[in-house]
Design an enzyme around this catalytic site. Structure first.
Site, PDB file in Angstrom:
ATOM      1  N   ASN A  44     -21.287   0.172  -2.925  1.00  0.00           N
ATOM      2  CA  ASN A  44     -20.179   1.074  -2.414  1.00  0.00           C
ATOM      3  C   ASN A  44     -19.307   1.471  -3.443  1.00  0.00           C
ATOM      4  O   ASN A  44     -19.192   1.013  -4.523  1.00  0.00           O
ATOM      5  CB  ASN A  44     -19.509   0.182  -1.591  1.00  0.00           C
ATOM      6  CG  ASN A  44     -19.009  -1.083  -2.088  1.00  0.00           C
ATOM      7  OD1 ASN A  44     -19.443  -1.500  -3.015  1.00  0.00           O
ATOM      8  ND2 ASN A  44     -18.138  -1.697  -1.456  1.00  0.00           N
ATOM      9  N   GLU A  57     -24.832   1.289   1.624  1.00  0.00           N
ATOM     10  CA  GLU A  57     -26.020   1.850   2.381  1.00  0.00           C
ATOM     11  C   GLU A  57     -26.171   3.506   2.310  1.00  0.00           C
ATOM     12  O   GLU A  57     -27.191   4.039   2.355  1.00  0.00           O
ATOM     13  CB  GLU A  57     -26.038   1.219   3.853  1.00  0.00           C
ATOM     14  CG  GLU A  57     -26.092  -0.134   3.962  1.00  0.00           C
ATOM     15  CD  GLU A  57     -24.755  -0.762   4.031  1.00  0.00           C
ATOM     16  OE1 GLU A  57     -23.645  -0.435   3.389  1.00  0.00           O
ATOM     17  OE2 GLU A  57     -24.696  -1.871   4.568  1.00  0.00           O
ATOM     18  N   CYS A  91     -23.248   2.278   9.150  1.00  0.00           N
ATOM     19  CA  CYS A  91     -24.478   2.123   8.413  1.00  0.00           C
ATOM     20  C   CYS A  91     -25.243   1.969   9.371  1.00  0.00           C
ATOM     21  O   CYS A  91     -26.686   2.224   8.928  1.00  0.00           O
ATOM     22  CB  CYS A  91     -24.235   1.381   7.313  1.00  0.00           C
ATOM     23  SG  CYS A  91     -23.109   2.112   6.016  1.00  0.00           S
TER      24      CYS A  91
HETATM   25  N1  THU Z   1     -19.126  -1.969   2.760  1.00  0.00           N
HETATM   26  C1  THU Z   1     -20.366  -1.633   2.462  1.00  0.00           C
HETATM   27  O1  THU Z   1     -20.658  -0.959   1.340  1.00  0.00           O
HETATM   28  N2  THU Z   1     -21.391  -1.852   3.490  1.00  0.00           N
HETATM   29  C2  THU Z   1     -21.123  -2.425   4.558  1.00  0.00           C
HETATM   30  O2  THU Z   1     -22.002  -2.327   5.239  1.00  0.00           O
HETATM   31  C3  THU Z   1     -19.857  -3.031   4.876  1.00  0.00           C
HETATM   32  C4  THU Z   1     -18.609  -2.727   3.867  1.00  0.00           C
HETATM   33  C5  THU Z   1     -17.979  -1.779   1.809  1.00  0.00           C
HETATM   34  C6  THU Z   1     -17.184  -0.706   2.162  1.00  0.00           C
HETATM   35  C7  THU Z   1     -15.701  -1.033   1.341  1.00  0.00           C
HETATM   36  O3  THU Z   1     -15.823  -0.625  -0.117  1.00  0.00           O
HETATM   37  C8  THU Z   1     -15.962  -2.542   1.334  1.00  0.00           C
HETATM   38  O4  THU Z   1     -17.152  -2.833   1.639  1.00  0.00           O
HETATM   39  C9  THU Z   1     -14.997  -3.290   2.236  1.00  0.00           C
HETATM   40  O5  THU Z   1     -15.035  -2.761   3.411  1.00  0.00           O
END
Ligand code: THU
Length: 238
Positions: A44, A57, A91
């Site tokens: 992320n 994702e 996602c």
């Molecule tokens: N996040 C993801 O990368 N994937 C997910 O499926 C859930 C949430 C990240 C987004 C944000 O940077 C952090 O987790 C908190 O929501």
């Protein structure tokens, strides 16, 4: 296809450590097995404009296409503790499109299929019921002079456990005994339905043949079917 869950999890954890999370301090990493055996990863990436956050994702799917495309077969997504993390709602939709209903998502106590994570998913079929075929891309400029010539063969492919439709544009019209040039002009993209692949073909040439999973031919082109193809392709109406 053999799924090495430990290797996927290890790659997800390694990638999670590279996440950019100044806002949430909640790093996420994901690793996916592609149907050709390669592995792709994502983490992320947050932004001062909070709504712009890219989930891990998103990076995974971008990497999938940037490194050659294909379909996701299995993914492991992890949080900072290295434990499996469920993909967020947005996602799930993204993963659905690139892995389909059979994509396996690591979870405890067992991996879950995408259909379990996103039942009654929205997809192109829902749009096509209203709009007709979607995804018929234009002819690339370097092939424009071939427009109206040759034949498109549309066929199904199994990719990551799900059936997609694609096709190829062949130089020859297939007339028996003709001295035309042979060879493939263009490979079609992976499309969600037969109708979309037929539409991709009709943008190129009026000669479109559907080859079903058993190798049976039907004519989806304009005008009379050629003699060697008796059956006409009919779009399935729900
Ligand atoms: N996040 C993801 O990368 N994937 C997910 O499926 C859930 C949430 C990240 C987004 C944000 O940077 C952090 O987790 C908190 O929501």
């Amino acid at each position: 296809m053999e799924i090495d869950w430990a290797a996927l999890r290890a790659a997800a954890i390694e990638t999670m450590r590279r996440a950019y999370t100044p806002v949430s301090d909640f790093p996420v990493g994901v690793a996916g097995l592609v149907d050709d055996g390669r592995m792709v990863v994502g983490c992320n990436v947050e932004n001062a404009s909070l709504g712009m956050t890219l989930c891990a994702e998103c990076g995974l799917v971008s990497s999938l296409h940037a490194t050659g495309g294909g379909r996701l077969v299995a993914i492991s997504c992890v949080d900072a503790t290295g434990a499996p993390l469920m993909p967020c709602g947005r996602c799930r939709q993204l993963l659905w499109e690139h892995g389909g209903p059979e994509l396996l998502v690591e979870a405890l106590p067992r991996p879950l299929r995408m259909t379990e994570l996103l039942p009654h998913a929205f997809g192109y079929e829902d749009m096509e019921r209203v709009t007709g075929p979607v995804g018929a891309a234009d002819v690339p400029a370097d092939l424009a002079r071939w427009r109206g010539r040759g034949t498109v063969f549309v066929h199904p492919d199994i990719s990551g456990g799900t059936t997609i439709w694609t096709g190829y544009w062949e130089r020859s019209s297939g007339e028996p005994g003709s001295a035309e040039e042979k060879g493939i002009l263009e490979e079609g993209p992976n499309l969600p339905t037969t109708a979309a692949a037929v539409a991709w073909g009709l943008v190129r040439t009026p000669r479109v043949v559907v080859v079903d999973a058993e190798g049976g031919l039907s004519w989806a082109g304009e005008g009379e079917a050629p003699e060697n193809i008796r059956q006409r392709w009919e779009e399935e109406k729900p």
